[in-house]
Write an enzyme that holds these catalytic residues in place. Structure first.
Site, short mmCIF file in Angstrom:
data_model
loop_
_atom_site.label_atom_id
_atom_site.label_comp_id
_atom_site.label_asym_id
_atom_site.label_seq_id
_atom_site.Cartn_x
_atom_site.Cartn_y
_atom_site.Cartn_z
N ASP A 9 13.79 2.63 5.00
CA ASP A 9 12.36 2.73 4.70
C ASP A 9 12.26 3.57 3.43
O ASP A 9 12.46 4.78 3.46
CB ASP A 9 11.65 3.40 5.90
CG ASP A 9 10.20 3.77 5.60
OD1 ASP A 9 9.70 3.44 4.51
OD2 ASP A 9 9.56 4.39 6.48
N LYS A 71 7.24 5.50 -6.19
CA LYS A 71 7.09 4.17 -5.60
C LYS A 71 5.84 3.48 -6.15
O LYS A 71 5.80 2.26 -6.28
CB LYS A 71 7.01 4.29 -4.08
CG LYS A 71 6.92 2.96 -3.34
CD LYS A 71 7.06 3.16 -1.86
CE LYS A 71 6.83 1.90 -1.08
NZ LYS A 71 6.95 2.12 0.36
N GLU A 148 6.64 -3.58 5.67
CA GLU A 148 6.55 -2.39 6.54
C GLU A 148 5.84 -2.68 7.86
O GLU A 148 6.36 -2.31 8.93
CB GLU A 148 5.89 -1.24 5.77
CG GLU A 148 6.83 -0.72 4.69
CD GLU A 148 6.17 0.07 3.58
OE1 GLU A 148 6.88 0.45 2.63
OE2 GLU A 148 4.95 0.28 3.64
N ASP A 171 -1.40 2.05 8.86
CA ASP A 171 -0.34 2.89 8.29
C ASP A 171 -0.97 3.89 7.32
O ASP A 171 -1.38 3.52 6.22
CB ASP A 171 0.67 1.96 7.56
CG ASP A 171 1.85 2.76 7.00
OD1 ASP A 171 1.79 3.99 6.97
OD2 ASP A 171 2.84 2.11 6.58
#
Ligand code: AMP
Length: 575
Positions: A9, A71, A148, A171
């Site tokens: 992850d 990211k 994800e 999330d």
């Protein structure tokens, strides 16, 4: 013997690596014993790179020599600067991946070169390619990207339930919020819709508390704290982050601010904060969370009551107000039986095991949706004039992939001998606002009118984000193909080679000494924030540790490190 395949992850704030052992996903620890590795990179004065906990601690003391949140820059040309070094998002991500790879190798005792990596559902072609480049720089082959939310559904075992169901994954990480609606039928997990806010996360909740505390201080003391001062802001933010986390378990917390600079003075302040006060102050943020939830439900054409399972993922979903919000919207308690920051990595490990065993991979057809529209540039003739630059999508955003779609195009006039197909990705009507991915030149037959020179253009998009385009001249059957590998922002083979060579020249801090380095970085970060007696106490412990380090006696070093760690823990509570 087959090599192990790990699940990774690669997160905005934290990254994790996991593997299946005896049928269960197991997270592998970092050298400092933590299951999460902060996605942070720092360079120290001797030019050695630090990744993870030590780098995050240094972000406070040496912000110019640290990179975080990279990211968000995947698929762009943005670079971050660490002292003299300038690095791209894939380069920085490669360092995090290398660190996870080493942790996995240390835990497993064998080389690790293959992985399943998770990406957000909304990651487009460019961002997936940038992630693949990062892995390639780290010497890791990506066997599969998995979204994800899909990984979270796997971790919760939804694919094994013998029933048709709809799940919604919420999330909320440190800086991003993603909502995904999944449909699971006979073990097939399909993404129905996804929406999110790339600028909303747990950090905003801590930041909101800074305003609240600053207002309280101003009220109590008659002087507001100077939030423009980065040191003062950082101190309040650190205190609020701790308070926020403790409020997830307690109704009320005390927030001590010893030796706090206010006006021309330094005061020992202590405030109390109730969960109710914090939640009242978070109302605007909680309202913002509703937007993406509503959007995802509308796109999936579902009422909240049609959702069978609500899964909570991301560290910030530990906040009771978030759990209550989900319960209110969906009329049921969300499922949070797995640690929210670990579920995605666990799902990646499950997917990795399925690939390794070749078992039931067919059963578990993980599908996905195309995050962007992909198509070609077209021209039309209006009043005798050719108007070019229009975008004609072939694969629309939201199409379930793997997918293959064909559209037919005609040349503009009879004498045209070539059809130039420019391939774009994006949502705008005019191609100049979209991203050019490539071009195919299709020679047309000489004879015949334009109506007889139709070209079928087939776009095939797979789960790994590879786009293949076939242009077929229908009159002759001639086929011209293009696999889009060279995407803007992605590295060419030679650039990748150069970047790999540059990576090899970088000096990594030795893994064995990382616990020492991390403890020192944390101590230094705390030292910056303290003053007076606590600061002197900490300095003394740092000195003991430095002395032990110079002696090179492992037992003494360990003892001094443990003692320094205990001091850090003790003093942190008073911040
Ligand atoms: P992630 O990106 O999933 O690691 O999430 C990190 C975010 O989770 C940060 O904003 C943390 O402040 C938040 N977080 C972690 N633990 C808690 C907790 N116990 N209560 C509230 N927020 C938390």
């Amino acid at each position: 013997m087959s090599t192990p395949i790990v699940g990774i992850d690669l997160g905005t704030t934290n990254s994790l690596v996991a593997i299946m052992r005896a049928g269960q996903p197991v997270l592998l620890p970092s050298p400092v014993g933590s299951l999460t590795t902060p996605s942070a990179v720092s360079i120290d004065d001797s030019g050695e790179l630090l990744v993870g906990e030590a780098a995050r601690a240094r972000a406070l003391t040496h912000p110019q020599r640290c990179a975080t949140n990279f990211k968000r820059d995947m698929g762009t040309s943005r670079r971050q600067h660490l002292g003299e070094l300038s690095m791209s998002a894939p380069g920085l991500s490669a360092l995090v991946l290398t660190s996870l790879q080493r942790d996995a190798e240390a835990a497993l005792g064998e080389p690790v070169t293959q992985a399943v990596i998770t990406v957000p559902a909304y990651f487009g072609d460019l961002q997936r390619q940038a992630t693949r480049d990062a892995a390639s720089l780290a010497g890791i082959e990506v066997l599969r990207f998995i979204n994800e939310p899909t990984a979270a559904a796997l971790a919760y075992g939804l694919h094994r339930l013998d029933q048709e169901l709809r799940a919604l994954v919420l999330d909320l990480g440190g800086g991003t919020f993603d909502v995904t609606v999944l449909e699971i039928i006979e073990g097939v997990i399909e993404i129905q819709a996804s929406a999110g806010d790339a600028r909303l996360g747990g950090e905003d909740f801590a930041e909101a508390l800074v305003e609240l505390l600053a207002a309280r201080i101003a009220e109590q003391q008659g002087v507001p704290p100077d939030l423009e001062d980065p040191q003062i802001h950082a101190r309040l933010l650190a205190a609020c982050e701790r308070a926020k986390r403790r409020l997830s378990a307690a109704e009320e917390v005390r927030v001590p601010l010893p030796d706090f600079p206010l006006g021309d003075e330094r005061l020992d302040l202590e405030l109390s904060l109730t969960r109710a006060d914090a939640e009242a102050h978070w109302q605007p943020l909680l309202a913002r969370l509703r937007g993406p939830i509503n959007r995802a439900l509308t796109d999936a054409e579902l009422e909240p009551s049609a959702i069978d399972e609500v899964l909570l993922v991301g560290g910030a979903t530990r906040m009771p107000c978030l759990i209550a919000l989900a319960a209110r919207i969906f009329g049921r308690m969300p499922n949070r039986s797995l640690p929210p920051d670990e579920a995605v990595a666990m799902g990646a490990a499950i997917q990795a095991a399925l690939i390794a065993d070749d078992e039931a991979v067919e059963d578990l057809v993980v599908t996905d949706i195309a995050p962007f529209s992909m198509g070609v540039e077209t021209s039309t003739r209006v009043a005798g004039r050719a108007i070019g630059g229009m975008f004609s999508p072939v694969l629309e955003r939201g199409t379930v992939i793997p997918a293959s779609r064909i559209e037919h195009y005609l040349p503009l006039h009879d004498a045209q001998d070539t059809l130039v197909l420019r391939i774009y990705q994006g949502e705008h009507a005019l191609v100049r606002h979209n991203t050019l991915l490539g071009e195919i030149r299709v020679p047309l037959p000489r004879a015949g009118s334009s109506e007889h020179k139709s070209v079928g253009v087939r776009f095939t998009y797979d789960l790994n984000g590879i786009l293949e385009i076939d242009a077929i001249v229908e009159a002759t059957g001639d086929k011209h193909s293009l696999v889009i590998e060279q995407r803007p922002g992605a590295l060419t083979a030679s650039a990748l080679e150069r970047a790999r060579a540059a990576m090899q020249r970088l000096k990594f801090h030795p893994r064995e000494s990382l616990p020492n380095r991390t403890t020192l970085a944390r101590a230094d970060a705390l030292h910056v924030q303290l003053r007076g007696a606590p600061r002197a106490l900490l300095r003394e412990q740092i000195q003991f540790f430095e002395v032990a380090l110079s002696g090179q006696e492992p037992r003494e070093i360990e003892q001094a490190r443990e003692s320094l760690q205990a001091t850090i823990e003790g003093l942190s509570r008073f911040l």
